[in-house]
Design an enzyme around this catalytic site. Structure first.
Site, PDB file in Angstrom:
ATOM      1  N   GLU A 154       0.877  -1.006  -0.118  1.00  0.00           N
ATOM      2  CA  GLU A 154       0.230  -0.201   0.138  1.00  0.00           C
ATOM      3  C   GLU A 154       1.255   1.522  -0.129  1.00  0.00           C
ATOM      4  O   GLU A 154       0.413   2.446  -0.721  1.00  0.00           O
ATOM      5  CB  GLU A 154      -1.257   0.065   1.171  1.00  0.00           C
ATOM      6  CG  GLU A 154      -2.224  -0.945   0.992  1.00  0.00           C
ATOM      7  CD  GLU A 154      -2.009  -1.792   0.887  1.00  0.00           C
ATOM      8  OE1 GLU A 154      -1.181  -2.834   1.483  1.00  0.00           O
ATOM      9  OE2 GLU A 154      -2.692  -2.805   0.757  1.00  0.00           O
ATOM     10  N   HIS A 181     -12.184  -3.961   8.548  1.00  0.00           N
ATOM     11  CA  HIS A 181     -12.963  -3.553   7.370  1.00  0.00           C
ATOM     12  C   HIS A 181     -14.068  -2.998   7.241  1.00  0.00           C
ATOM     13  O   HIS A 181     -14.832  -3.099   6.310  1.00  0.00           O
ATOM     14  CB  HIS A 181     -13.052  -4.941   6.798  1.00  0.00           C
ATOM     15  CG  HIS A 181     -11.687  -6.292   6.078  1.00  0.00           C
ATOM     16  ND1 HIS A 181     -11.195  -6.736   7.104  1.00  0.00           N
ATOM     17  CD2 HIS A 181     -11.420  -6.248   4.835  1.00  0.00           C
ATOM     18  CE1 HIS A 181     -10.239  -7.239   6.697  1.00  0.00           C
ATOM     19  NE2 HIS A 181      -9.709  -7.286   5.015  1.00  0.00           N
TER      20      HIS A 181
HETATM   21  C1  LIG Z   1      -2.985  -4.445   3.774  1.00  0.00           C
HETATM   22  C2  LIG Z   1      -4.042  -5.381   3.701  1.00  0.00           C
HETATM   23  N1  LIG Z   1      -3.947  -4.786   1.856  1.00  0.00           N
HETATM   24  C3  LIG Z   1      -4.516  -5.583   1.283  1.00  0.00           C
HETATM   25  C4  LIG Z   1      -5.145  -6.160   1.896  1.00  0.00           C
HETATM   26  C5  LIG Z   1      -6.455  -7.915   1.043  1.00  0.00           C
HETATM   27  N2  LIG Z   1      -5.525  -8.893   1.474  1.00  0.00           N
HETATM   28  C6  LIG Z   1      -6.564  -9.903   2.143  1.00  0.00           C
HETATM   29  S1  LIG Z   1      -6.035 -11.417   1.729  1.00  0.00           S
HETATM   30  C7  LIG Z   1      -4.809 -11.146   0.536  1.00  0.00           C
HETATM   31  C8  LIG Z   1      -3.967 -11.458  -0.021  1.00  0.00           C
HETATM   32  C9  LIG Z   1      -2.811 -12.081   0.329  1.00  0.00           C
HETATM   33  O1  LIG Z   1      -2.317 -12.396   0.630  1.00  0.00           O
HETATM   34  P1  LIG Z   1      -1.259 -14.318   1.168  1.00  0.00           P
HETATM   35  O2  LIG Z   1      -0.652 -13.241   1.682  1.00  0.00           O
HETATM   36  O3  LIG Z   1      -0.697 -14.682  -0.381  1.00  0.00           O
HETATM   37  O4  LIG Z   1      -2.013 -14.342   1.753  1.00  0.00           O
HETATM   38  P2  LIG Z   1      -2.935 -15.692   1.249  1.00  0.00           P
HETATM   39  O5  LIG Z   1      -4.503 -14.575   1.031  1.00  0.00           O
HETATM   40  O6  LIG Z   1      -2.729 -16.276   0.000  1.00  0.00           O
HETATM   41  O7  LIG Z   1      -2.763 -16.465   2.397  1.00  0.00           O
HETATM   42  C10 LIG Z   1      -5.134  -9.878   0.203  1.00  0.00           C
HETATM   43  C11 LIG Z   1      -5.048  -8.818  -1.208  1.00  0.00           C
HETATM   44  C12 LIG Z   1      -5.461  -6.564   3.462  1.00  0.00           C
HETATM   45  N3  LIG Z   1      -6.041  -7.621   3.889  1.00  0.00           N
HETATM   46  N4  LIG Z   1      -4.277  -5.722   3.771  1.00  0.00           N
END
Ligand SMILES: Cc1ncc(C[n+]2csc(CCOP(=O)(O)OP(=O)(O)O)c2C)c(N)n1
Ligand SMILES: Cc1ncc(C[n+]2csc(CCOP(=O)(O)OP(=O)(O)O)c2C)c(N)n1
Ligand SMILES: [Mg+2]
Ligand SMILES: [Mg+2]
Lengths: 334, 320, 334, 320
Positions: free
Chosen positions: B59, B128
């Site tokens: 971000e 959220h």
């Molecule tokens: C700072 C932030 N940016 C965006 C999100 C939205 N978001 C939730 S899960 C996710 C993907 C996360 O990917 P990863 O770290 O690989 O974890 P996974 O979901 O694959 O377990 C995103 C972008 C968030 N929760 N927090």
């Protein structure tokens, strides 16, 4: 392609326990998805179906008084840490008796009694919190350790750098685990991640890092045992990169049309529970015993789900409890 | 006019502006697959992955890079996904984007739109669900828009993209599926001009974003009781339409400001204080308690400001 | 210990120019410190005395239309990019005609006309902004490049990770330069930085990185020429780690009691202007010519300082100009 | 009582609390050399580098790690150096520290003090001069303290360190050298209890932090003109002393709120709105224009709310 398993040495009863634990995790998440489909679970669910070996292999090695920090995809980690499945399902259903009294839900599930200090709705935020939990352990001269699990997407957030550097500078007892399922929501993480990957990044902070097939419970277990021994020995932080695959969509509502069905089908063949079962069969455990593991897990979770479903919602006044000691939340409102 | 959703209206606005101006581009996580709510669906097919750009979960870089790209003459539309995650990029927004033009003595501009979906959305819990529009209204250099209708989500987003100031653009997650009539083509809603949702002579109600609809429901009920509500949708909090609000409050003698955000230090305080300073109208505010948003439905609902509370407050202001 | 210089090949007139530039930078900062002592400069001043070879060697290689992002310690970079010394001093003195009209001061000095897009009061914030400036260049298919200079302390902030990853993922034309003066304010940066250093961190993002003696103008110049050619060639980001030493305190107000005088004295022997002068003398440039470089620089700066000092403050109404197009800054105030 | 500076009072408070409770520790950049303003001078010598801990330039980790350390039962005092840099750690403060206790259903507490020096300090320009106390007052879960005197900087800091809630503790940079009488030893100032700086019956003036002194100067001048000012130093913005403010405003019939922060959506709006809702007092606010703080002295001074402006506003409220 899973490696040839036939020549591997392992402790059958330990693997059997892990097999049971993985089934419990899967059953719990299947119940959560059912709750979602039936509009009983109202918030987002991020299933870890296909990733259970990370939860079982990593968290299964923690002591009860060790500390765990997890993510939005944290049901498996939480259950593996010893949380009660019924309390977890109550939390997912937003009911009284949930681990957080129904106020957190899936993304904020936590059970401090078993050292589970919280999932997190903000990707990467748990990394600095984990460093701090370990900092407190060091300040208090305790002998427990912290384990922090995050996804492959989290390694692109600033707190990854700040938290790893912090832990290394202060020599803190924390095991960082990157649970790499290939995706950050709908994005293939590799497309947005530069360099040779999580372990290389960790090593740039002088942190010893290992890489492992995260669907191979034996490999995860062995790697974690080794790394945790170093952490417990006062060696400072360690890092594990565990590669796995998310068999479901990002959330229960995501059909994941952005990836070919063949890819998913191929990866399904490598899912960890089946691989564990194959090893157990090879070691002479019979199919009925393995099926019983699954059945027991499903029975436990079914009962937990029913109990959770039957439980009442918290009362509205809970909205104003545990906000803070100082000042009334209702001052100036309504 | 075409009937479309709040979501589709924003998508149309972005597409139109991208067609009009090749320097407009959008960047954020998952945009290539339509974005988290589908607001960007189909756009990568038309504009390609450079102009509808994916981003890592970074971000600070999404916002900070957009500041640099804006200073260099492009016009980034930045997707923050949930306004809550924009808290990972506050230095970039507040210390950099908002201040660059001033600090550098006018040498540069930061024509940047930061989309920050706000508000409660069933069982999304404390991280959220926030509505922090008051924060950005407090920061010199920023524009703050909070559209309540599909038409405004088109007209305000187009204005935001054409604006040379950084704009914090707050869509409400609950409004995505809301349908309404939307003017086709060039439809620009200017900043600082409120919308009179319904006219009335007894109580002025000022609101914005999804809460406008709650207030409209209350106004309808009050109308049945013979209480005429002058309902004003503020549309933008900076600049905000003091003229319409002050005129109305002076006329009705009663101002009720109502928002979904926490009441304490919410933007309702700014409006109520301004009206109290400049008129002799009675003022009242309605906002959420000062508590995080909980997950379980009754806990979540306990911090919502419902139509019944709005109507009850208006009635009590009328001495009923 | 500076390396033996006798056998080095270099372009004498180029080095002579760099020698002049370094003297101009030093004279400017000495003037700023004088202004501070005399309470004519009212804001903080972060001198780069002793670090001039980084400014001259790095920024001297940029085209006028290339873009530079700098830090709180950015006077040298800004002057090297082509900003007018008088306009800079006017800015430091908060006067009309300053590069930012007196509204930014030392920590926000910027001169967009020469592609200098700003110092920054927030450590590390320039890294993501630089990535974005390069992103715009790529989107617009321009052939210029961005150069982003930051300190050794900045590599512990999250935006370092996010900005480097971003630049690498999108293959952007940016040269990152870590100007390592050994300190982050009063803290020895090494004490709070884990791992093998800035270049290793950069390489973890797949970014080609070089390390150089930042007090050796020839070495800096050569390294930057090589790296910039790769960036201009479309190779994506490159990284330079230049080691130098801050001869003054962190700010003009910092006597730096936290480090031994002997250390400073030893490092003073390696300061870059003297080393450049030695090379030039070795190449036959006479002492008078070298003294003339210094004198010319000092004369330029003295005149600039006098002019800046004589200039009026901006009027109060400037406080409300260039805030934004939309809405009046005075609404609701006073 | 001892005469000491605002800075020394805070240092004494921290040292006393660290002696009392071994779980209290401080962390931030440069603390081992006394901190950027000398607030920590001498402490590392007494408490050692583990409890007066240096930190990398990692604001997100400084704050985020402290959240973890607080959840684990220690009591971190976090130094953010300038409140402006705290904007690099807003997720950690607002999404994590403030919400953890609630989200987790009361399983944990975050006893954390975040020191964020605020305010204008000669020629520090846009990124080193902000006063964003209104932001934190808007966030459920946070306590906000803004001491104006040496005695309060001791008593409030001690209360903050003993508080189980996360406290945003905002010292004013200009006040460091201010001298005053400070009670020795156990001196705790409770949160939410304002201080009557001087009593008067004509105009209530509410302020906090350094602006209290500006208002006191104005009150002195007004006293000479026969206008009695009831001057209230709020001390803490959350909780804030509604009882004292409402009583005073009801009695004088005139409320003037005055702060250094930007007026628009500043905390003055909350107070003015509350008073307007609950009394028939006239309300007025004085705060900075909605502009970043500039470097050159006349530009900087143009956004200061001076004693003359305070007095003039009070006079005009009196119809003079
Ligand atoms: C700072 C932030 N940016 C965006 C999100 C939205 N978001 C939730 S899960 C996710 C993907 C996360 O990917 P990863 O770290 O690989 O974890 P996974 O979901 O694959 O377990 C995103 C972008 C968030 N929760 N927090
Ligand atoms: C985010 C942030 N944290 C802290 C500061 C205070 N600060 C200003 S300069 C500085 C030291 C920076 O060290 P380095 O990056 O090595 O640059 P140098 O000053 O040595 O040139 C610090 C801590 C700041 N300006 N921004
Ligand atoms: Mg992932
Ligand atoms: Mg440095």
């Amino acid at each position: 392609m899973p490696p040839d398993q036939s020549s591997r040495n392992f402790d059958v009863s330990r693997l059997r326990e892990q097999h049971r634990l993985m089934w419990r995790i899967r059953a719990l998440e299947q119940a959560a998805l059912r709750g979602l489909a039936e509009k009983v679970v109202l918030g987002a669910i991020h299933p870890s179906i296909g990733q259970e070996a990370v939860a079982a292999g990593v968290v299964g090695n923690l002591r009860r008084d060790d500390i765990l920090l997890s993510t939005h995809r944290g049901h498996g980690h939480t259950l593996a840490k010893g949380a009660d499945s019924e309390a977890m399902l109550r939390e997912l259903l937003g009911r009284v008796g949930g681990t957080c009294g129904g106020k957190g839900g899936s993304m904020h599930i936590a059970d401090f009694q078993v050292g589970m200090l919280g999932a997190n709705g903000v990707v990467g935020a748990n990394i600095v919190i984990a460093a701090g939990a370990a900092h407190a352990i060091k300040l208090r001269r305790e002998d427990r350790v912290v384990c922090c699990i995050f996804g492959d997407g989290a390694i692109n957030r600033g707190p990854f750098l700040e938290g790893l550097n912090w832990a290394a500078v202060f020599g803190l007892p924390v095991l960082f685990v990157c649970e790499d399922n290939g995706f950050a929501a709908t994005t293939r993480t590799a497309s947005m991640t530069a360099g040779a990957g999580p372990a290389t990044r960790a090593r740039a902070f002088g942190i010893v890092a290992e890489e492992v097939d995260g669907n191979d419970i034996l490999a995860v277990d062995a790697a974690v045992q080794g790394l945790l021994a170093q952490v417990r020995g006062g060696g400072g932080p360690r890092f594990l990169h565990a590669s796995t695959y998310r068999l479901t969509g990002h959330t229960g509502a995501d059909a994941a049309p952005y990836r070919p069905a063949e890819e998913v089908a191929a990866r399904r063949l490598e899912e960890p529970i089946g691989r564990a079962a194959e090893l157990l069969r090879g070691a002479g455990v019979d199919a009925a015993a393995l099926a019983a593991d699954q059945a027991a897990a499903e029975a436990e979770i079914a009962a937990a789900y029913e109990a959770a479903f039957a439980a009442p919602y918290p009362e509205a006044a809970e909205a104003f409890r545990d906000v803070q000691d100082v000042g009334s939340p209702l001052q100036g409102a309504f | 006019m075409a009937r479309m959703t709040y979501l589709a209206a924003a998508r149309a606005a972005l597409a139109e502006e991208m067609r009009r101006d090749p320097l407009v581009w959008a960047v954020g996580e998952d945009l290539g697959r339509g974005g988290v709510f589908g607001q960007y669906a189909g756009l990568v097919e038309e504009f390609g992955p450079e102009r509808i750009s994916d981003a890592p979960i970074s971000e600070a870089a999404i916002l900070g890079a957009s500041v640099g790209a804006a200073l260099m003459g492009t016009r980034p539309v930045v997707e923050m996904r949930f306004s809550d995650f924009a808290l990972c990029a506050v230095d970039e927004l507040v210390n950099q984007a908002a201040k660059a033009r001033f600090m550098f003595g006018g040498q540069g501009r930061v024509p940047l739109v930061v989309r920050e979906p706000i508000g409660m959305w069933r069982s999304s819990a404390a991280q959220h669900s926030q509505s922090l529009e008051a924060w950005y209204a407090h920061i010199p250099g920023l524009v703050v828009a909070c559209p309540a209708t599909p038409a405004d989500n088109k007209g305000l987003l187009k204005s935001a993209i054409r604006c040379d100031d950084p704009v914090v653009y707050m869509e409400h997650k609950n409004l995505w599926p809301l349908e309404g009539e939307v003017p086709e083509g060039e439809h620009l809603v200017p900043f600082g001009v409120a919308r009179r949702v319904r006219a009335g002579g007894d109580v002025t109600i000022v609101s914005w974003s999804q809460q406008v609809h709650v207030c409209a429901e209350a106004a309808e009920a009050l109308a049945g009781e013979g209480i005429g509500v002058d309902l004003i949708d503020l549309r933008t909090l900076w600049p905000w339409d003091r003229v319409m609000v002050l005129e109305s409050a002076a006329r009705t003698g009663r101002l009720l400001v109502c928002h979904e955000a926490v009441a304490v230090a919410g933007f309702g305080a700014e409006i109520a204080a301004t009206v109290a300073e400049h008129t002799s109208a009675k003022v009242r505010r309605l906002g959420a308690p000062r508590a995080p948003v909980g997950y379980a439905p009754p806990v979540e609902d306990a911090v919502r400001v419902g139509a019944a509370a709005v109507a009850a407050t208006a009635r009590s202001m009328m001495g009923r």
